[in-house]
Design an enzyme around this catalytic site. Structure first.
Site, PDB file in Angstrom:
ATOM      1  N   THR A   1      -3.925  -1.022  -7.255  1.00 35.86           N
ATOM      2  CA  THR A   1      -4.739   0.110  -7.700  1.00 35.86           C
ATOM      3  C   THR A   1      -3.922   1.395  -7.770  1.00 35.86           C
ATOM      4  O   THR A   1      -2.893   1.533  -7.093  1.00 35.86           O
ATOM      5  CB  THR A   1      -5.917   0.306  -6.706  1.00 35.86           C
TER       6      THR A   1
ATOM      7  N   THR B   1      -9.680   0.238  -9.524  1.00 32.57           N
ATOM      8  CA  THR B   1      -8.825  -0.831  -9.024  1.00 32.57           C
ATOM      9  C   THR B   1      -8.829  -2.000 -10.015  1.00 32.57           C
ATOM     10  O   THR B   1      -9.646  -2.058 -10.921  1.00 32.57           O
ATOM     11  CB  THR B   1      -9.294  -1.262  -7.611  1.00 32.57           C
TER      12      THR B   1
ATOM     13  N   GLY C   1     -13.687  -2.185  -7.737  1.00 30.47           N
ATOM     14  CA  GLY C   1     -14.950  -1.503  -7.447  1.00 30.47           C
ATOM     15  C   GLY C   1     -14.988  -0.725  -6.148  1.00 30.47           C
ATOM     16  O   GLY C   1     -16.075  -0.534  -5.590  1.00 30.47           O
TER      17      GLY C   1
ATOM     18  N   ARG D   1       0.846  -1.194   0.000  1.00 37.03           N
ATOM     19  CA  ARG D   1       0.000   0.000   0.000  1.00 37.03           C
ATOM     20  C   ARG D   1       0.884   1.247   0.000  1.00 37.03           C
ATOM     21  O   ARG D   1       1.938   1.278   0.650  1.00 37.03           O
ATOM     22  CB  ARG D   1      -0.860  -0.043   1.272  1.00 37.03           C
TER      23      ARG D   1
HETATM   24  N1  GLY Z   1      -8.306   2.712  -3.537  1.00 38.80           N
HETATM   25  C1  GLY Z   1      -9.395   1.901  -3.198  1.00 38.80           C
HETATM   26  C2  GLY Z   1      -9.153   1.066  -2.020  1.00 38.80           C
HETATM   27  O1  GLY Z   1      -7.997   0.800  -1.696  1.00 38.80           O
HETATM   28  O2  GLY Z   1     -10.085   0.680  -1.369  1.00 38.80           O
END
Ligand code: GLY
Length: 574
Positions: free
Chosen positions: A401, A383, A475, A113
């Site tokens: 994403t 995503t 989504g 992340r």
């Molecule tokens: N960027 C969408 C998520 O990580 O939920």
């Protein structure tokens, strides 16, 4: 062959026909997939399978498997390939989660992340609301490249150069733009055209490139070569890093120290059970695993099968369980490195710490009476997810994403890839919602070095010690609902794989207090009954998540790659 999915027996042929029929019905009900419906059915394989959002990426992954690479090798190759051929969501400028289950049953989550730059502050978007979505200020420090290299180092078997070369060739040689990418370029064209570095790649003059044109991405090719030759340093230092920093252009915050200090983390997986199945999931900073386990825990006492598929009672119970799971998300969840988040207690059956989440079997409890913060609603559709399995049964689920489609819409000038707008997944302005309408608390406020809370939910379902389903979705917040309902369809309603995925879905994320549903999901009688119970219903035209899954037949061991008919995912197996 006695396996459910072995194509040679009569029962399996019948099953396959049911899957195709289910897919056709869904396509017709949904009015087709975008502007150019492509009917892709399940694919059966014995030795390996990849299901991703683009045929070229799936082919590249399967080629790695055929050459003896394992599922992590293939996942890394697919991830780089999607960065080239699926630029709206595939990426090297974003982040995500790679969930890995090895054949010995051990499992790991590579958390790559993005993190907030060092110079970020909790109030940085106040008065600059749009900038968490469009432009360089929305970008977190990208994690994808470090995540892939970490996964390869710890779990892979193939040299990086062999995995990334097909993507380099595609970037330099070009690929043909499909109707899906072309339509997104038109939809987002106005914003994309604001940035000259983006326009020069994706536009011809003032018009977005069209379906059928060749997209050559030389700058991206050189960036991938620097990663091939320099590994981590090829992205987080040197030429690529300095181009990322120049793209900040006085408004974004990422600097060379942010890039040099980015590290992905290998975390333990989160595990739970549902009706005899083990579910393997990512933990924080993904909220997907915790929300899913909470929802399943609340549903467990009820006999959904007895109530009937999409019956008023079954939908009520599922919506109420999701509502409570999402309210817990808003009240409690964030980056575990920055707050002591009591995950065990939140997932304990008598979760006193999180307030009263007890179910009401009869009426919809108003969202305002559950814990939380006020919010507004904006839809997300972003995503990408892909699933991989190799001949030894190593299962890999990757969701990654750049957040919004095309992320921040800014291509790093001279490096050829989109930067993410993942900062919008933080609580950017207290009391307001992000692009998915999600609201959150202090645990998810912006802080330097913090990871924003995510809804990405790569998932592996296990029965009797073996994986039976690898899945995840695209989504935004609807990812969690799509994964949830696919598992319920399979486990509670005994559906065949493609039925479980194609069945129309519904979604409740606590705020707004709205039960959204896809066309055809609920009959008029069920809608009336749910309204009488206090639900606020809304039919929506956009899909509720788009799944890419692999089923593993427990009897025969065959792999069934199943794309979601809502958008043309592509299974390739052998
Ligand atoms: N960027 C969408 C998520 O990580 O939920």
């Amino acid at each position: 062959m006695h396996g459910l999915f072995a194509v040679s027996d009569d029962m399996s042929v019948r099953r396959l026909s049911i899957w195709f029929a289910a897919i056709c019905c869904t396509l017709i009900a949904a009015g087709g997939c975008g502007d150019s419906p492509v009917l892709r059915g399940p694919v059966v394989g014995r030795n390996g399978m990849v299901v991703s959002g683009h045929p070229l990426a799936s082919e590249i992954g399967v080629e790695i498997l055929k050459r003896g690479g394992n599922a992590v090798d293939a996942a890394v190759a697919v991830g780089f390939a999607l960065a080239v051929v699926y630029p709206e969501a595939g990426n090297i400028g974003g982040g995500g989660f790679m969930l890995i289950r090895k054949p010995d049953g051990s499992s790991f989550c590579v958390d790559f992340r993005e993190v907030a730059p060092r110079a970020s502050t909790s109030g940085m978007y106040i008065g600059r609301e749009g900038e968490s979505v469009d432009g360089p200020l929305g970008a977190g420090v990208p994690g994808t490249v470090d995540g892939f290299l970490t996964a390869l180092r710890e779990f892979g078997t193939t040299r990086l150069s062999d995995l990334i070369q097909p993507s380099i060739d595609l970037a330099f040689g070009g690929f043909v733009i499909d109707s899906s990418l072309a339509s997104y370029l038109v939809e987002y064209g106005q914003t994309l055209s604001r940035y000259p570095s983006t326009k020069k790649i994706f536009f011809g003059g003032n018009e977005p490139k069209r379906a059928g044109e060749l997209l050559v991405q030389e700058d991206l090719g050189y960036t991938l070569e620097r990663i091939r030759d320099g590994g981590r340093e090829g992205f987080y230092a040197g030429v690529t890093a300095s181009r990322i920093v120049s793209t900040m252009d006085g408004s974004g915050l990422i600097d060379t120290t942010d890039l040099a200090s980015y590290r992905s983390v290998i975390r333990p997986t989160l595990k739970g059970t549902y009706r005899g199945y083990e579910i393997v999931l990512p933990g924080l900073p993904s909220s997907g695993g915790i929300c899913l386990l909470k929802a399943f825990q609340l549903l467990q006492p009820y006999n959904l099968h007895g109530e009937g598929y999409h019956s008023e009672k079954a939908v009520h119970l599922m919506a109420e369980s999701m509502k409570r799971a999402f309210s817990m998300r808003a009240a409690w969840l964030g980056d575990p490195e920055f707050a002591d988040i009591p995950v065990d207690r939140l997932l304990a059956p008598d979760e006193g710490v999180a307030g009263d989440f007890s179910m009401n079997e009869d009426v919809a409890v108003p969202s305002d009476s559950l814990a939380g913060y006020p919010g507004r609603f904006r839809e997300g559709n972003e995503t990408t997810h892909y699933s991989v399995i190799d001949r030894d049964g190593m299962a890999v689920a990757v969701t990654y994403t750049i957040n919004d489609l095309f992320g921040s819409k800014v291509v790093v000038d001279g490096a050829g890839f989109f930067l993410n707008d993942e900062m919008d997944d933080f609580v950017t302005v207290p009391g307001s919602a992000n692009m998915y309408g999600l609201v959150g608390g202090e645990e998810n406020m912006v802080e330097p070095g913090k990871r924003p809370l995510s809804s990405m939910t790569p998932t592996i379902l296990v029965k009797g010690g073996n994986p039976v389903l690898i899945l995840g979705a695209r989504g935004g917040s609807k990812i969690i609902s799509a994964v949830f309902q696919t598992i319920v369809n399979l486990v509670d309603f005994g559906m065949a794989p493609a039925e479980a995925i194609s069945g129309p879905r519904f979604h409740h994320q606590w705020k707004p207090d709205t039960l959204q549903f896809e066309k055809g999901a609920l009959t008029p009688a069920v809608i009336a009954g749910l309204t009488a119970r206090g639900h606020h219903l809304q039919e929506i035209a956009t899909p509720i998540g788009k799944i890419e899954a692999i089923f593993i037949d427990p009897q025969s061991g065959w792999y069934i790659g199943v794309p979601d008919p809502r958008e043309g995912g592509v299974p390739v197996g052998f």
